[in-house]
Design a protein around this motif. Structure first.
Motif, PDB file in Angstrom:
ATOM      1  N   LEU B 114     -31.214  -8.159 -23.234  1.00 34.79           N
ATOM      2  CA  LEU B 114     -30.871  -7.168 -22.219  1.00 34.79           C
ATOM      3  C   LEU B 114     -29.479  -6.577 -22.431  1.00 34.79           C
ATOM      4  N   LEU B 115     -29.232  -6.090 -23.627  1.00 28.98           N
ATOM      5  CA  LEU B 115     -27.997  -5.334 -23.846  1.00 28.98           C
ATOM      6  C   LEU B 115     -28.255  -3.888 -23.462  1.00 28.98           C
ATOM      7  N   LEU B 116     -27.201  -3.196 -23.059  1.00 33.26           N
ATOM      8  CA  LEU B 116     -27.349  -1.791 -22.709  1.00 33.26           C
ATOM      9  C   LEU B 116     -27.196  -0.949 -23.972  1.00 33.26           C
ATOM     10  N   PHE B 118     -26.630   2.010 -24.469  1.00 32.56           N
ATOM     11  CA  PHE B 118     -25.628   3.070 -24.462  1.00 32.56           C
ATOM     12  C   PHE B 118     -24.209   2.544 -24.426  1.00 32.56           C
ATOM     13  N   ARG B 119     -24.060   1.241 -24.599  1.00 30.86           N
ATOM     14  CA  ARG B 119     -22.716   0.678 -24.668  1.00 30.86           C
ATOM     15  C   ARG B 119     -22.557  -0.032 -25.998  1.00 30.86           C
ATOM     16  N   LEU B 127     -18.642  -5.098 -19.603  1.00 27.28           N
ATOM     17  CA  LEU B 127     -19.310  -4.703 -18.352  1.00 27.28           C
ATOM     18  C   LEU B 127     -18.996  -5.731 -17.256  1.00 27.28           C
ATOM     19  N   GLN B 128     -18.895  -6.974 -17.642  1.00 23.15           N
ATOM     20  CA  GLN B 128     -18.532  -8.036 -16.685  1.00 23.15           C
ATOM     21  C   GLN B 128     -17.215  -7.691 -15.995  1.00 23.15           C
ATOM     22  N   GLU B 130     -15.784  -4.694 -15.756  1.00 23.84           N
ATOM     23  CA  GLU B 130     -15.840  -3.458 -14.973  1.00 23.84           C
ATOM     24  C   GLU B 130     -16.521  -3.678 -13.634  1.00 23.84           C
ATOM     25  N   ILE B 131     -17.624  -4.434 -13.643  1.00 26.36           N
ATOM     26  CA  ILE B 131     -18.349  -4.619 -12.395  1.00 26.36           C
ATOM     27  C   ILE B 131     -17.652  -5.631 -11.495  1.00 26.36           C
ATOM     28  N   ARG B 132     -17.112  -6.670 -12.079  1.00 28.35           N
ATOM     29  CA  ARG B 132     -16.471  -7.698 -11.256  1.00 28.35           C
ATOM     30  C   ARG B 132     -15.036  -7.355 -10.893  1.00 28.35           C
ATOM     31  N   ARG B 175     -21.248 -12.030 -23.614  1.00 31.13           N
ATOM     32  CA  ARG B 175     -21.252 -11.443 -22.273  1.00 31.13           C
ATOM     33  C   ARG B 175     -21.422 -12.514 -21.193  1.00 31.13           C
TER      34      ARG B 175
END
Ligand SMILES: Nc1ncnc2c1ncn2[C@@H]1O[C@H](COP(=O)(O)OP(=O)(O)OP(=O)(O)O)[C@@H](O)[C@H]1O
Ligand SMILES: [Mg+2]
Lengths: 266, 285
Positions: B114-116, B118-119, B127-128, B130-132, B175
């Motif tokens: 489950l990697l994105l 587009f990143r 992402l961890q 940025e979201i956290r 991640r």
């Protein structure tokens, strides 16, 4: 020291060589085409007052440059404003329709109905409603570009792999973060393909609207030139329209590349 | 010795994950402990009974592996423990509180990465942050260290489609660790790796765990891996899976690459094979 995990990085791409390879053949074809056209009146005896050679109307871009620029700007303005308005309405609406299945079920028949109508028939109505200024023309551009962007946005926002939500949920993302980090980027390729179709329609819509009634724009210039039998200016108008379409599409492609770096060299 | 081997040993022992305190202090208001109790949990998808009922306990700082045949419900159990899937029956408690929404003080390695797309690899890990809302510089530094430890060299700016399956898996491991969670849920995290890398990364994970004592639920198909890493191994039956055997692994840590040197190892392995044979997972003549 040996290292089982070392990854070799790819050699730098020979950009220049690749660029030449991409540019040279089409450029040669284009030059051959222009040359053939230039000499067609000599070779095939086509009269110049019906079908001017490139040298006849390219000069118009110098002698009549202010007229051409004025009408170019008018058409470009209508196309850009209409396209931007359509995009700004279509993307959020696409998101809403993709997000709520009840909205989707109730709106979809209506969308299909509107999509199937040839949009140009609405032009006279738009003139009745908005008069002869820029408004009816912008309106037609909106109507024609709206549907491809909407339909693609719906597809894009529906295409999301639902398992990706597992990541954001386990990070405690709120719905804005989920939209920003997952949903929007996932939908972007679809939205851009809708926008690219829309942009082609936008220029077509401008020209159609100007044909029906306007005081400025490249089609107005062409119609005026035709009444003076200025075939060269008419051709210059056609070329200018093509250039406008290429410019706008090119800008969109540039934006697409900038916003979706992960799709480069794919 | 391989460079990574030296690096992993060196960095873990000497550097002692210098940023852990740093990152953790930014993990505001999260429970630190991470004890998990799943009681009589079962899951049905419509008529189909996918799992259970099973009861699983993971103590604070304990490393628990689950071994079981394909399709017995291991991934389903992991998702339920993460709070990402609702159990049909039974309940799950984390730190003594019943789970009603997704657990967030957790790092998860999903079976399908489950990697994105587009990143880039590095952005996927960040992402961890940025979201956290973690500290950018500290997380970046930690992500770089993890990339090094995991043998991800020069792939930071590559997109997932430009990575091999093994590299994608390592990025997803990075991640799951970068924010220093107290619970780690790993679903066949080394499944896409070659045997050589697996052994190395198994060791690196063990060293990391020795340092940080996270509670770990580790799903694997490899008996050797389960014995090499765990405090306890849970063996599950065919679908709908139940826990049929619990084996406590009493081997010193850190455990070596070649476990065959321990007589206990073959005894544990034997017990697991026997269990599978009794369950009818294996048919040997
Ligand atoms: N969302 C779902 N809907 C319906 N059935 C599902 C769903 N998720 C899993 N299943 C079914 O539940 C069973 C258990 O699935 P699960 O993925 O948990 O197995 P597993 O033990 O992780 O297997 P593997 O070792 O192959 O990964 C399978 O039969 C699967 O088909
Ligand atoms: Mg699974």
């Amino acid at each position: 020291m040996s290292n089982v995990f070392a990854e070799t990085t790819r050699p730098p791409r020979p950009h220049l060589a690749k660029g030449i390879e991409q540019i040279v053949p089409p450029a040669l074809i284009l030059i051959a085409f222009v040359v053939a056209w230039e000499f067609s009146s000599v070779w095939f005896g086509i009269p110049k007052y019906l079908f001017p050679a490139p040298s006849d109307f390219i000069g118009k871009f110098v002698t009549d440059r202010s007229v051409i620029a004025y009408h170019f700007a008018a058409t470009g303005y209508v196309a850009v404003v209409g396209f931007a308005a359509a995009t700004l309405i279509a993307i959020p609406l696409g998101l809403a329709i993709a997000s709520y299945s009840s909205l989707r079920r109730s709106l979809f028949p209506l969308i299909v109905f509107f999509e199937i109508i040839p949009k140009t028939i609405t032009a006279p109505l738009l003139i009745v409603w908005f008069g002869f200024g820029f408004a009816p023309r912008i309106g037609l551009v909106v109507i024609m570009t709206f549907f491809p962007i909407l339909v693609n946005s719906i597809a894009g926002f529906s295409s999301l792999n639902p398992r990706l939500h597992l990541i954001t949920k386990s990070m405690g993302a709120n719905s804005w973060q989920t939209f920003r980090f997952i949903r929007f980027p996932s939908a972007m390729p679809y939205i851009f393909s809708g926008m690219k179709i829309g942009m082609v329609y936008a220029v077509t819509a401008c020209i159609t609207a100007e044909f029906i009634g306007a005081n400025e724009g490249l089609e107005v210039m062409i119609l005026t030139a035709s009444s003076y039998m200025d075939i060269s200016l008419m051709f210059a108008g056609v070329i200018a329209t093509a250039m406008l379409a290429m410019l706008l599409t090119g800008m969109l492609l540039g934006l697409e590349k900038a916003m979706m770096p992960w799709r480069r060299d794919q | 010795m391989s460079e990574l081997g030296a690096l992993a040993k060196g960095t873990v022992a000497r550097m002692n994950f210098p940023n852990i305190q740093n990152v953790r202090s930014l993990n505001v208001a999260q429970e630190k402990s991470g004890s998990i109790v799943a009681s009589d949990v079962s899951k049905s998808f419509g008529e189909f009974e996918a799992l259970g009922p099973v009861s699983v306990e993971i103590g604070e700082g304990e490393f628990v592996s689950i071994l079981g045949p394909s399709g017995c419900g291991k991934s389903t159990l992991m998702l339920m423990i993460a709070g990402l899937l609702k159990p049909t029956r039974g309940s799950i408690a984390v730190n003594g509180r019943i789970l009603t929404k997704p657990m967030t003080d957790v790092g998860i390695v999903f079976q399908d990465h489950l990697l994105l797309e587009f990143r880039t690899a590095f952005e996927n890990v960040l992402l961890q942050q940025e979201i956290r809302g973690l500290d950018r510089a500290a997380t970046e530094k930690r992500a770089r260290e993890l990339f090094k430890k995991l043998g991800l060299f020069g792939v930071e700016t590559r997109y997932p489609r430009q990575l091999s399956g093994g590299m994608q898996q390592r990025v997803s491991i990075a991640r799951s660790l970068v924010h220093d969670p107290s619970v780690l849920l790993m679903d066949e995290p080394f499944g896409a790796l070659d045997a050589i890398s697996r052994t190395q990364i198994r060791h690196d994970l063990e060293m990391l765990w020795i340092e940080t004592r996270k509670s770990v639920l580790f799903i694997t198909h490899s008996i050797e891996e389960a014995i090499g890493l765990s405090d306890r191994v849970l063996v599950m039956s065919n679908s709908p899976g139940r826990v049929v055997k619990e084996i406590r692994i009493d081997l010193p840590r850190p455990r070596p690459a070649y476990l065959g040197q321990y007589p206990e190892f073959s005894a544990y392995a034997d017990e697991i094979y026997k269990t599978f044979e009794e369950l009818g997972v294996y048919h040997f003549k």
